[in-house]
Design an enzyme around this catalytic site. Structure first.
Site, short mmCIF file in Angstrom:
data_model
loop_
_atom_site.label_atom_id
_atom_site.label_comp_id
_atom_site.label_asym_id
_atom_site.label_seq_id
_atom_site.Cartn_x
_atom_site.Cartn_y
_atom_site.Cartn_z
N GLU A 28 -2.42 10.49 0.50
CA GLU A 28 -3.66 9.69 0.43
C GLU A 28 -4.03 9.15 1.80
O GLU A 28 -5.20 9.09 2.16
CB GLU A 28 -3.49 8.52 -0.56
CG GLU A 28 -4.79 7.79 -0.89
CD GLU A 28 -5.20 6.71 0.11
OE1 GLU A 28 -6.39 6.38 0.18
OE2 GLU A 28 -4.32 6.21 0.85
N GLU A 29 -3.01 8.77 2.57
CA GLU A 29 -3.28 8.17 3.88
C GLU A 29 -3.71 9.21 4.91
O GLU A 29 -3.99 8.89 6.06
CB GLU A 29 -2.03 7.43 4.41
CG GLU A 29 -1.52 6.33 3.50
CD GLU A 29 -2.39 5.08 3.52
OE1 GLU A 29 -3.44 5.08 4.19
OE2 GLU A 29 -2.02 4.10 2.84
N ASP A 82 0.84 -1.21 0.00
CA ASP A 82 0.00 0.00 0.00
C ASP A 82 0.87 1.25 0.00
O ASP A 82 1.26 1.73 1.04
CB ASP A 82 -0.91 -0.05 1.23
CG ASP A 82 -1.99 1.00 1.21
OD1 ASP A 82 -2.13 1.71 0.20
OD2 ASP A 82 -2.71 1.13 2.22
#
Ligand SMILES: *[C@@H]1O[C@H](CO)[C@@H](O)[C@H](O)[C@H]1NC(C)=O
Ligand SMILES: *[C@@H]1O[C@H](CO)[C@@H](O)[C@H](O)[C@H]1NC(C)=O
Ligand SMILES: *[C@@H]1O[C@H](CO)[C@@H](O)[C@H](O)[C@H]1NC(C)=O
Ligand SMILES: [Zn+2]
Length: 367
Positions: free
Chosen positions: A160-161, A126
């Site tokens: 994004e996280e 990820d």
């Protein structure tokens, strides 16, 4: 196994870009040099720490890498020290298809390790598995002239996280695409949608006192427990497509000592939304908690309902993902697919690249 990762990405890019039914098969004739390029690029990416907020070293690396492969590269400042990376072939910034993923990871940094077919390290799955696969897939499709200038652009975003801050500024570029393929670990299944998400913090304010005289104080921890018990009994909307809306009480704090009545207590809660919308859920949560404990404070963070994703490419297994992505952050009426190697089940633990690569396309219906 490693071929599969490349092939799957190739397969997806190829299937989406071309419409010929005869191409709806994974490509088995991959040049082995692409396999070693993939493993090597993936290693370089994972070796560079890029925790959300501190992605610059990996964006610098990507810019140099993409230039060395003759891509035209543009960076987009997200803040003074952070940038998104956009790459394309030739002079045409405008492309029909965009493949995109994120270059930030959750903390902490874990170094790259390889044990046979297993690769370990923060971000392995990820989403650096997707980043590397997307780049190598596009390189190889360009090299074999299956795509050319104007067909495919690559975009790698920060943050994004941490709520999609990188992708949100991409909207300022004024670009649009027919199709966008988002790379996240989907076990090479085409995602047909993902749950929405929202969260809130509960804050209880009591009155401190000696534990021997509870009638003289007011226990914030007690208030919090009552509120959480009510929340635990709440059934939130579910749907056939997305399953159950689930609640995670992720963090608790409160009190100072066993013999002191707690003055403060708090809980941080996240909800994976499978039906309805964030507003509806927040109203239900608020009513349930305030019916039980009227004077506890609830601070909601912004949320979204379930996200439907296009998944109309033949030859893929489809699945619903229970995590959030940048998909809702990118505005436009493009088709949206979600596909990538690796499984999310190891993504927060850290994962292996060798097993269960995931590509996702999935047709998503409107939000
Ligand atoms: C980026 O790389 C430089 C040079 O290797 C290093 O000193 C710095 O700590 C790195 N920054 C982060 C956030 O990892
Ligand atoms: C990049 O382009 C230059 C000039 O056209 C060419 O000589 C070189 O081989 C290309 N490099 C790659 C990696 O394709
Ligand atoms: C949803 O919740 C119900 C009731 O708790 C449970 O029986 C069911 O297995 C859950 N469905 C999924 C997909 O987890
Ligand atoms: Zn991700």
């Amino acid at each position: 196994m490693k071929n599969l990762i490349v092939a799957a990405s190739l397969f997806l890019a190829h299937s989406v870009i071309t419409t010929s039914a005869s191409t709806q098969q994974p490509l088995h004739d991959l040049d082995t040099s692409f396999t070693s390029s993939l493993i090597s690029l993936h290693k370089s990416l994972v070796e560079i720490p890029s925790i959300s907020g501190a992605e610059r070293n990996v964006s610098s690396f990507l810019i140099e890498y993409m230039k060395s492969k003759n891509f035209t590269v543009k960076s987009q400042a997200v803040s003074e020290t952070r940038e998104n990376v956009l790459a394309y072939s030739g002079r045409s910034l405008k492309t029909r298809t965009l493949v995109t993923s994120h270059i930030d990871t959750v903390p902490p940094f874990w170094p790259y390790e390889r044990h046979g077919d297993e690769i370990w390290g923060r971000g392995t799955v990820d989403a650096k598995g997707s980043v590397a696969s997307q780049i190598i897939a596009v390189e190889s499709l360009l090299q074999s002239s299956e795509i050319s200038e104007g067909d495919v652009g690559l975009l790698f975003v920060v943050g994004e996280e941490r709520g999609g801050e990188g992708m949100r500024v991409v909207n300022d570029l004024g670009l649009s695409w027919d199709t966008v393929i988002f790379g996240e670990p989907t076990e090479l299944k085409l995602a047909s949608g993902h749950k929405g998400g929202m969260g809130f913090t509960l804050k209880a304010k009591g009155k401190a006192g000696h534990s021997g005289y509870p009638e003289l104080g007011k226990s914030a921890t007690h208030m919090l427990i009552q509120a959480l018990a009510a929340l635990d009994g709440l059934t939130l909307p579910s749907s056939e497509r997305f399953g159950n809306t689930t609640i995670n009480i992720g963090k608790l704090e409160g009190g100072v000592a066993a013999n002191v009545i707690a003055e403060d207590a708090s809980a941080v809660v996240s909800i994976r939304v499978a039906a309805g919308n964030a507003k509806e859920i927040s109203e239900l949560v608020e009513k349930t908690i305030h019916d039980a404990v009227p004077d506890i404070q609830i601070d909601f963070t912004l949320g979204i309902g379930p996200v439907a994703i296009d998944h109309d490419v033949d030859g893929f297994e489809t699945a619903v993902m229970n995590y959030g992505t940048d998909i809702p952050a990118l505005k436009g009426d493009h088709k949206r697919y979600l596909y990538g190697p690796g499984t999310i089940l190891v993504a927060s633990i850290d994962f292996t690249l060798g097993i269960g690569p995931v590509a996702i396309d999935h047709d998503v219906d409107g939000e």
